[in-house]
Design a protein around this motif. Sequence first.
Motif, short mmCIF file in Angstrom:
data_model
loop_
_atom_site.label_atom_id
_atom_site.label_comp_id
_atom_site.label_asym_id
_atom_site.label_seq_id
_atom_site.Cartn_x
_atom_site.Cartn_y
_atom_site.Cartn_z
N UNK A 115 27.84 31.74 -0.72
CA UNK A 115 29.00 31.80 -1.59
C UNK A 115 30.25 32.11 -0.77
N UNK A 116 31.34 31.51 -1.15
CA UNK A 116 32.57 31.66 -0.39
C UNK A 116 33.16 33.06 -0.57
N UNK A 121 34.99 38.37 6.15
CA UNK A 121 34.08 39.50 5.95
C UNK A 121 33.42 39.82 7.28
N UNK A 122 33.49 41.08 7.69
CA UNK A 122 32.90 41.51 8.95
C UNK A 122 31.86 42.59 8.72
N UNK A 156 25.84 36.40 -0.85
CA UNK A 156 27.07 36.68 -1.59
C UNK A 156 27.76 37.91 -1.01
N UNK A 157 29.02 38.09 -1.38
CA UNK A 157 29.83 39.14 -0.79
C UNK A 157 30.45 39.99 -1.89
N UNK A 158 30.14 41.28 -1.85
CA UNK A 158 30.64 42.24 -2.81
C UNK A 158 31.46 43.30 -2.06
N UNK A 226 29.39 46.09 4.88
CA UNK A 226 30.35 45.27 5.59
C UNK A 226 31.76 45.71 5.18
N UNK A 227 32.73 45.12 5.79
CA UNK A 227 34.12 45.40 5.42
C UNK A 227 34.89 44.08 5.38
N UNK A 228 35.90 44.06 4.57
CA UNK A 228 36.72 42.84 4.45
C UNK A 228 38.19 43.19 4.57
#
Length: 228
Positions: A115-116, A121-122, A156-158, A226-228
Amino acid sequence: MKSSVSAQNFLDDSRLTEDIFHELKSIVASILSSVELIVLYDGKAMGSKITRQAESIKSQVIELDFQLQNIRTIQYMLTKTFQLKRKTTNVLFFLGQLIREEPYHQLLSPAVEIQSAKIPVEANIDEPVMRQLILNLFFWMNRHSPTHQLPKMVFSFEPGYFQIKGSFYTNYIFSAPLKSTEKGDTEIIHQPVCQMMSYFAALHDGTFEIVAEPEKNVEVLVKIPCRS
């Protein structure tokens, strides 16, 4: 020339598994090359049957190659020589590279959805270990799925973490929903490969959870900070 070699302490030599690993890698590469030639030159001349057989062999050899990586990682851990090398990584770039990596691309691409993310995102990860976690999850799900049903993996990224969600249907029968942290879990959750995947996630301060539904649907959730 005659030489006598003592076998008393041969397991104490950490080079043993490494040497075997490289020998087997060479054999695997040779087999894979031969199979690709069969598909290229003989498949059309002898019909689709030989092509299907060759593709099946190729798939098995790819998994064998992957399992050799597991052997080496486990050996490092057993000999206390394993060193976690985490670094700041662009997660989207890392995942994209993994899905396109040969020889896994043909197996992974139909099963994976990334998912985009609106912003980069690192995560602070050890890339080879994270790669092994993801590949272990795919091959484990594929092994327990009916042959006609492909498992799915969604990345996915939360806020604060990225998630790997694996889902598949299995022949195991469950009477109630289960989680990997509960007592009385079934054998599918206590397989050594699940413990290894959980360990890989914990090395990244993450979590690994399996939820088995009554209708035989199994979901695996891996969350990595992670961190964004």
